[in-house]
Design a protein around this motif. Structure first.
Motif, mmCIF file in Angstrom:
data_model
loop_
_atom_site.group_PDB
_atom_site.id
_atom_site.type_symbol
_atom_site.label_atom_id
_atom_site.label_comp_id
_atom_site.label_asym_id
_atom_site.label_seq_id
_atom_site.Cartn_x
_atom_site.Cartn_y
_atom_site.Cartn_z
ATOM 1 N N VAL A 9 0.868 -1.173 0.000
ATOM 2 C CA VAL A 9 0.000 0.000 0.000
ATOM 3 C C VAL A 9 0.909 1.228 0.000
ATOM 4 O O VAL A 9 1.534 1.549 1.006
ATOM 5 N N GLU A 10 1.018 1.849 -1.137
ATOM 6 C CA GLU A 10 1.970 2.961 -1.305
ATOM 7 C C GLU A 10 1.485 3.845 -2.446
ATOM 8 O O GLU A 10 1.191 3.365 -3.530
ATOM 9 N N ASP A 11 1.366 5.143 -2.194
ATOM 10 C CA ASP A 11 0.842 6.035 -3.225
ATOM 11 C C ASP A 11 1.912 6.488 -4.223
ATOM 12 O O ASP A 11 1.589 6.861 -5.346
ATOM 13 N N GLU A 12 3.171 6.465 -3.797
ATOM 14 C CA GLU A 12 4.242 6.871 -4.723
ATOM 15 C C GLU A 12 4.484 5.742 -5.714
ATOM 16 O O GLU A 12 4.952 4.660 -5.330
ATOM 17 N N GLU A 13 4.190 6.024 -6.980
ATOM 18 C CA GLU A 13 4.261 4.966 -7.989
ATOM 19 C C GLU A 13 5.660 4.352 -8.103
ATOM 20 O O GLU A 13 5.822 3.134 -8.144
ATOM 21 N N LEU A 53 3.125 -1.301 4.275
ATOM 22 C CA LEU A 53 2.182 -0.197 4.374
ATOM 23 C C LEU A 53 2.872 1.150 4.582
ATOM 24 O O LEU A 53 3.586 1.346 5.556
ATOM 25 N N ASP A 54 2.644 2.060 3.662
ATOM 26 C CA ASP A 54 3.176 3.412 3.806
ATOM 27 C C ASP A 54 2.304 4.163 4.820
ATOM 28 O O ASP A 54 1.133 3.814 5.017
ATOM 29 N N ILE A 55 2.866 5.186 5.455
ATOM 30 C CA ILE A 55 2.065 5.925 6.441
ATOM 31 C C ILE A 55 1.322 7.100 5.811
ATOM 32 O O ILE A 55 0.117 7.266 5.994
ATOM 33 N N MET A 56 2.059 7.913 5.042
ATOM 34 C CA MET A 56 1.432 9.069 4.421
ATOM 35 C C MET A 56 0.717 8.630 3.146
ATOM 36 O O MET A 56 1.352 8.448 2.112
ATOM 37 N N LEU A 57 -0.588 8.458 3.257
ATOM 38 C CA LEU A 57 -1.378 7.972 2.127
ATOM 39 C C LEU A 57 -2.625 8.820 1.955
ATOM 40 O O LEU A 57 -3.203 9.262 2.945
ATOM 41 N N THR A 102 12.390 2.919 7.597
ATOM 42 C CA THR A 102 12.432 4.341 7.282
ATOM 43 C C THR A 102 12.992 4.583 5.888
ATOM 44 O O THR A 102 14.030 4.043 5.530
ATOM 45 N N LYS A 103 12.279 5.389 5.103
ATOM 46 C CA LYS A 103 12.761 5.765 3.772
ATOM 47 C C LYS A 103 13.862 6.815 3.908
ATOM 48 O O LYS A 103 13.761 7.650 4.801
ATOM 49 N N PRO A 104 14.857 6.839 3.056
ATOM 50 C CA PRO A 104 15.051 5.857 1.982
ATOM 51 C C PRO A 104 15.674 4.575 2.526
ATOM 52 O O PRO A 104 16.463 4.621 3.458
HETATM 53 CA CA CA Z 1 3.218 8.170 0.706
#
Ligand code: CA
Length: 224
Positions: A9-13, A53-57, A102-104
């Motif tokens: 689940v990640e909005d950044e393609e 799962l990404d947090i900022m979505l 943590t990204k990156p």
């Molecule tokens: Ca995001």
């Protein structure tokens, strides 16, 4: 053995594709969701074995998604975030996340965490080994390529298992001979070459995982 399914689940393609491609190369089945609401839908419809799962979505943040999943399931959840604040991490664990990356981050690190989680939470699956498109059931001594069983002789099986356990390490013919045939075996290195050749053929398109290391021997590596 059924392939493990991972829901990303990640909005950044770009990030979604990167993680997805890496997981696929490691033999996982991948399901993608581009926002939190779709994440919940896919979770319910696809029954994944693990969630990244990404947090900022958009449409529902990762915290909420995590909480909702935990209301009905205890499957492993790895949370991703761009922030590296300890409070985030603690909050994530409180909500029931199992891991926090943590990204990156490098896909290798994410992969290591996922594998560790799967072994921790799915102890009955340890007997099954999945590397790229090859899956091995060590209890039943069976090997499958893309889910299709292949026939190996006992020596070919041992050779494959030895190479898998030592993957990404360049192995000399001598090492292989000692490990698979034993120190007291009187064959020469051509025995290794012959078996490798046959094994490569039987592994079909996965045969390319066994690479020749010039002047030394062989290396098992799944290219990502
Ligand atoms: Ca995001």
């Amino acid at each position: 053995m059924k392939r493990k399914k991972v829901l990303i689940v990640e909005d950044e393609e770009r990030m979604r594709i990167l993680i997805g491609d890496y997981l696929k190369s490691e033999g996982f089945e991948v399901v993608e969701a581009v926002d939190g609401a779709e994440g919940i839908d896919k979770f319910e419809a696809q029954k994944p074995d693990i969630v990244v799962l990404d947090i900022m979505l958009p449409r529902m943040d990762g915290w909420t998604v995590c909480r909702k999943i935990r209301e009905e399931s205890d499957i492993p959840i790895v949370m991703l975030t761009a922030r590296s604040e300890e409070s985030d991490e603690l909050f994530g664990f409180e909500l029931g996340a199992d891991e926090y990356v943590t990204k990156p981050f490098s896909p290798k690190i994410l992969m290591a965490r996922i594998k560790a989680l799967m072994n921790r939470t799915l102890p009955d699956e340890i007997q099954a080994l999945q590397v790229g498109c090859i899956s091995i059931d060590t209890a039943g001594h069976t090997v499958s390529i893309d889910g299709k069983k292949i026939e190996l002789t006992p020596k070919e099986y041992e050779l494959l298992l030895y190479m898998l356990k030592n993957r990404e390490i360049a192995l000399s013919r001598e090492q292989i001979l000692d490990a698979v045939w034993g120190f007291d075996y009187y064959g020469d290195y051509r025995t290794v070459d012959t078996h490798i050749k046959r094994l490569r053929t039987k592994l079909e398109h996965c045969g390319e995982y066994i690479q020749t290391v010039r002047g030394l021997g062989y290396k098992f590596e799944v290219n990502s």
